[in-house]
Design a protein around this motif. Structure first.
Motif, short mmCIF file in Angstrom:
data_model
loop_
_atom_site.label_atom_id
_atom_site.label_comp_id
_atom_site.label_asym_id
_atom_site.label_seq_id
_atom_site.Cartn_x
_atom_site.Cartn_y
_atom_site.Cartn_z
N LEU A 51 0.83 -1.21 0.00
CA LEU A 51 0.00 0.00 0.00
C LEU A 51 0.86 1.26 0.00
N VAL A 52 1.95 1.25 0.74
CA VAL A 52 2.86 2.40 0.74
C VAL A 52 3.45 2.60 -0.66
N THR A 82 2.20 1.66 -3.50
CA THR A 82 1.14 2.10 -4.39
C THR A 82 0.85 3.58 -4.21
N ASN A 83 0.74 4.03 -2.97
CA ASN A 83 0.45 5.44 -2.71
C ASN A 83 1.59 6.34 -3.17
N PHE A 96 1.36 6.55 -7.06
CA PHE A 96 0.29 7.43 -7.53
C PHE A 96 0.60 8.89 -7.23
N ALA A 97 1.22 9.18 -6.10
CA ALA A 97 1.59 10.57 -5.79
C ALA A 97 2.61 11.08 -6.81
N GLN A 140 0.84 11.83 -10.05
CA GLN A 140 0.09 13.09 -9.98
C GLN A 140 1.03 14.29 -10.13
N TRP A 187 -6.63 5.83 -7.77
CA TRP A 187 -5.90 5.88 -6.51
C TRP A 187 -6.86 5.74 -5.34
N TRP A 188 -7.96 6.51 -5.38
CA TRP A 188 -8.96 6.43 -4.31
C TRP A 188 -9.60 5.05 -4.25
N ASN A 199 -7.34 2.40 -2.61
CA ASN A 199 -7.30 2.56 -1.15
C ASN A 199 -8.62 2.16 -0.50
#
Length: 156
Positions: free
Chosen positions: A22-23, A25-26, A29-30, A33, A59-60, A63
């Motif tokens: 998850l880290v 992935t986030n 995506f950041a 962006q 992204w949303w 999560n």
């Protein structure tokens, strides 16, 4: 950093969303962006706004799905713990078999899932064969013989 990469590699083969995955992935995506924002500033293209919206939605949703999956796993773990607790309360020294009997003294309500026998309204009757021929006379073999006889008569 090396342990993060190793944990990330191992989390790929672990079912479900792991914190390391998850880290990663986030962060990915950041970064995407940020790249889309830089390109938007450089080109003023509406396409990059649309891509940024699609990226944010994905992204949303990732999560959200990970959070729902985590809640479902926690619920399943609680139910397993309850089942084990009930099993430990019901096990006797003579038998390891659990038996729970629920007897309802009320009449079943309309729309219940219980099966009730249905009474037949009349008698069942056998059909009567009114043809004088036997049942074997109506076989396909006899029909083919009739067809072949008709073809012979047409040829004459």
């Amino acid at each position: 950093m090396a342990s993060f990469v190793q944990n990330l590699w191992e989390s790929i083969f672990t079912p479900g969303p792991t914190p390391t995955l998850l880290v990663a992935t986030n962060v990915t995506f950041a970064c995407l962006q940020v790249v889309l924002l830089v390109l938007l500033i450089a080109t003023y293209s509406i396409h990059l706004v649309i891509l940024s919206c699609l990226c944010a939605g994905l992204w949303w949703s990732i999560n959200w799905f990970a959070a729902e999956l985590k809640m479902a796993q926690e619920k399943e773990e609680r139910e397993m713990a309850r089942a084990q607790q009930r099993a430990s309360q019901h096990v006797t020294e003579d038998s390891e078999t659990e038996v729970e009997t629920v007897v309802s003294k009320d009449k079943p309500k309309t729309g219940s899932k219980e099966v009730e026998p249905i009474q037949q309204a009349g008698e069942l009757k056998q059909r009567v064969d009114r043809s004088p021929e036997t049942k074997s006379a109506v076989s396909t073999e006899d029909e083919w013989e009739k067809v072949s006889e008709n073809e012979k008569e047409k040829d004459k």
